[in-house]
Design a protein around this motif. Structure first.
Motif, PDB file in Angstrom:
ATOM      1  N   GLU A  20      -3.422 -11.071 -12.786  1.00 21.81           N
ATOM      2  CA  GLU A  20      -3.157 -10.176 -11.808  1.00 21.81           C
ATOM      3  C   GLU A  20      -2.483  -8.883 -12.414  1.00 21.81           C
ATOM      4  N   GLU A  21      -1.856  -9.041 -13.674  1.00 17.97           N
ATOM      5  CA  GLU A  21      -1.371  -8.054 -14.346  1.00 17.97           C
ATOM      6  C   GLU A  21      -2.333  -6.916 -14.770  1.00 17.97           C
ATOM      7  N   LYS A  22      -3.358  -7.694 -15.322  1.00 21.78           N
ATOM      8  CA  LYS A  22      -4.440  -6.711 -16.146  1.00 21.78           C
ATOM      9  C   LYS A  22      -5.026  -6.240 -14.896  1.00 21.78           C
ATOM     10  N   ILE A  23      -5.354  -6.870 -13.820  1.00 18.14           N
ATOM     11  CA  ILE A  23      -6.187  -6.097 -12.629  1.00 18.14           C
ATOM     12  C   ILE A  23      -5.441  -5.052 -12.125  1.00 18.14           C
ATOM     13  N   ARG A  24      -4.020  -5.339 -11.923  1.00 17.11           N
ATOM     14  CA  ARG A  24      -3.238  -4.208 -11.333  1.00 17.11           C
ATOM     15  C   ARG A  24      -2.939  -2.938 -12.275  1.00 17.11           C
ATOM     16  N   LEU A  25      -3.007  -3.246 -13.786  1.00 16.59           N
ATOM     17  CA  LEU A  25      -2.967  -2.301 -14.544  1.00 16.59           C
ATOM     18  C   LEU A  25      -4.073  -1.386 -14.609  1.00 16.59           C
ATOM     19  N   PHE A  26      -5.081  -1.926 -14.546  1.00 15.77           N
ATOM     20  CA  PHE A  26      -6.562  -1.354 -14.595  1.00 15.77           C
ATOM     21  C   PHE A  26      -6.711  -0.485 -13.217  1.00 15.77           C
ATOM     22  N   ALA A  27      -6.469  -1.024 -12.167  1.00 18.27           N
ATOM     23  CA  ALA A  27      -6.677  -0.331 -10.970  1.00 18.27           C
ATOM     24  C   ALA A  27      -5.919   0.810 -10.908  1.00 18.27           C
ATOM     25  N   LYS A  28      -4.583   0.646 -11.308  1.00 16.71           N
ATOM     26  CA  LYS A  28      -3.824   1.674 -11.215  1.00 16.71           C
ATOM     27  C   LYS A  28      -4.207   2.811 -12.199  1.00 16.71           C
ATOM     28  N   ALA A  29      -4.546   2.637 -13.345  1.00 16.90           N
ATOM     29  CA  ALA A  29      -5.175   3.492 -14.718  1.00 16.90           C
ATOM     30  C   ALA A  29      -6.355   4.228 -13.730  1.00 16.90           C
ATOM     31  N   ILE A  30      -7.140   3.665 -13.064  1.00 15.79           N
ATOM     32  CA  ILE A  30      -8.293   4.276 -12.638  1.00 15.79           C
ATOM     33  C   ILE A  30      -8.166   4.962 -11.325  1.00 15.79           C
ATOM     34  N   GLY A  31      -6.963   5.033 -10.648  1.00 21.71           N
ATOM     35  CA  GLY A  31      -6.675   5.630  -9.632  1.00 21.71           C
ATOM     36  C   GLY A  31      -7.183   4.871  -8.223  1.00 21.71           C
ATOM     37  N   GLU A  32      -7.418   3.523  -8.520  1.00 24.71           N
ATOM     38  CA  GLU A  32      -7.903   2.584  -7.243  1.00 24.71           C
ATOM     39  C   GLU A  32      -6.481   2.390  -6.328  1.00 24.71           C
ATOM     40  N   THR A  33      -7.061   2.515  -4.980  1.00 28.24           N
ATOM     41  CA  THR A  33      -5.815   2.405  -4.338  1.00 28.24           C
ATOM     42  C   THR A  33      -5.998   1.151  -3.250  1.00 28.24           C
ATOM     43  N   ASN A  34      -7.216   0.628  -3.217  1.00 30.21           N
ATOM     44  CA  ASN A  34      -7.507  -0.512  -2.267  1.00 30.21           C
ATOM     45  C   ASN A  34      -6.443  -1.600  -2.696  1.00 30.21           C
ATOM     46  N   PRO A  35      -5.929  -2.208  -1.612  1.00 30.50           N
ATOM     47  CA  PRO A  35      -4.729  -3.211  -1.753  1.00 30.50           C
ATOM     48  C   PRO A  35      -5.136  -4.279  -2.197  1.00 30.50           C
ATOM     49  N   ILE A  36      -6.694  -4.557  -2.224  1.00 34.76           N
ATOM     50  CA  ILE A  36      -7.128  -5.997  -2.674  1.00 34.76           C
ATOM     51  C   ILE A  36      -7.001  -6.126  -4.202  1.00 34.76           C
ATOM     52  N   HIS A  37      -6.782  -4.818  -4.873  1.00 33.16           N
ATOM     53  CA  HIS A  37      -6.447  -4.851  -6.087  1.00 33.16           C
ATOM     54  C   HIS A  37      -5.140  -5.042  -6.563  1.00 33.16           C
ATOM     55  N   PHE A  38      -4.124  -5.119  -5.441  1.00 34.84           N
ATOM     56  CA  PHE A  38      -2.853  -4.958  -5.879  1.00 34.84           C
ATOM     57  C   PHE A  38      -2.153  -6.121  -5.135  1.00 34.84           C
ATOM     58  N   LEU A  39      -2.450  -6.389  -3.810  1.00 32.35           N
ATOM     59  CA  LEU A  39      -1.742  -7.579  -3.040  1.00 32.35           C
ATOM     60  C   LEU A  39      -2.565  -8.675  -2.838  1.00 32.35           C
ATOM     61  N   ILE A  40      -2.181  -9.822  -3.362  1.00 36.71           N
ATOM     62  CA  ILE A  40      -2.697 -11.134  -3.007  1.00 36.71           C
ATOM     63  C   ILE A  40      -2.984 -11.224  -1.538  1.00 36.71           C
ATOM     64  N   GLU A  41      -2.269 -11.007  -0.671  1.00 38.02           N
ATOM     65  CA  GLU A  41      -2.275 -11.316   0.714  1.00 38.02           C
ATOM     66  C   GLU A  41      -3.710 -10.477   1.285  1.00 38.02           C
ATOM     67  N   SER A  42      -3.679  -9.006   0.774  1.00 37.58           N
ATOM     68  CA  SER A  42      -4.950  -8.267   1.243  1.00 37.58           C
ATOM     69  C   SER A  42      -6.215  -8.863   0.648  1.00 37.58           C
ATOM     70  N   ALA A  43      -6.257  -9.407  -0.552  1.00 37.33           N
ATOM     71  CA  ALA A  43      -7.350  -9.783  -1.112  1.00 37.33           C
ATOM     72  C   ALA A  43      -8.008 -11.249  -0.478  1.00 37.33           C
ATOM     73  N   ARG A  44      -6.833 -11.962  -0.015  1.00 37.42           N
ATOM     74  CA  ARG A  44      -7.063 -13.335   0.659  1.00 37.42           C
ATOM     75  C   ARG A  44      -7.569 -12.935   1.789  1.00 37.42           C
ATOM     76  N   LYS A  45      -6.994 -11.967   2.613  1.00 33.92           N
ATOM     77  CA  LYS A  45      -7.639 -11.530   3.751  1.00 33.92           C
ATOM     78  C   LYS A  45      -9.067 -11.096   3.966  1.00 33.92           C
ATOM     79  N   GLU A  46      -9.558 -10.585   2.921  1.00 36.29           N
ATOM     80  CA  GLU A  46     -10.970 -10.199   2.573  1.00 36.29           C
ATOM     81  C   GLU A  46     -11.767 -11.425   2.162  1.00 36.29           C
ATOM     82  N   GLY A  47     -11.285 -12.545   1.884  1.00 35.55           N
ATOM     83  CA  GLY A  47     -11.992 -13.717   1.442  1.00 35.55           C
ATOM     84  C   GLY A  47     -12.004 -13.950  -0.009  1.00 35.55           C
ATOM     85  N   TYR A  48     -11.198 -13.221  -0.591  1.00 36.72           N
ATOM     86  CA  TYR A  48     -11.247 -13.443  -1.958  1.00 36.72           C
ATOM     87  C   TYR A  48      -9.983 -14.538  -2.447  1.00 36.72           C
ATOM     88  N   PRO A  49     -10.133 -15.301  -3.391  1.00 36.20           N
ATOM     89  CA  PRO A  49      -9.008 -16.353  -3.659  1.00 36.20           C
ATOM     90  C   PRO A  49      -7.696 -15.602  -4.472  1.00 36.20           C
TER      91      PRO A  49
END
Length: 145
Positions: A20-49
């Protein structure tokens, strides 16, 4: 000139834990804002584990190796002599936190332009998860001056 006999050279597989930490750091570094890269609840709501890795996240896997530039030594190229020219990915399955990714790479081609003044190296990599599912393949092209 780069030794063309090295075409087809494979490198030992490398394993990377996707956290999770690697994903959050990378997403932040590239300017990604989609919560599926930061919040587990958002990712699960979209069908990801768990957290979904951004598309270019797999680029970071090779840099986790003990010697990420071993291929340059093999080809007798100094770090300042090359530029990253192109990167292409083909995705087959999502990469999520908790995955263990195996990266296997090989030097698939060497060619030159401008009468040999520019030499191009093409590496192909396959990324497989812990379930032996190929999640992506990449083609990376470097130019050597």
């Amino acid at each position: 000139m780069i030794n063309r006999s090295l075409i087809g050279k494979t490198y030992p597989p490398f394993y990377s834990e996707v956290t999770e930490e690697k994903i959050r750091l990378f997403a932040k570094a590239i300017g990604e804002t989609n919560p599926i890269h930061f919040l587990i609840e958002s990712a699960r709501k979209e069908g990801y584990p768990s957290l979904l890795a951004p598309l270019t996240f797999l680029t970071t896997v090779s840099y986790e190796q003990e010697d990420p530039y071993k291929y340059l030594k093999d080809l007798n190229i100094e770090l300042g002599q090359f530029l990253h020219a192109n990167q292409e990915y083909t995705y087959f399955s999502p990469v999520c936190a908790g995955d263990r990714i195996k990266m296997e790479s090989k030097l698939s081609d060497l060619f030159d332009k401008r009468g040999g003044r520019l030499q191009f190296l093409v590496f192909r990599s396959t990324y497989t998860n812990q379930d032996k599912v190929i999640v992506a393949k990449s083609k990376s092209t470097l130019v050597v001056r």
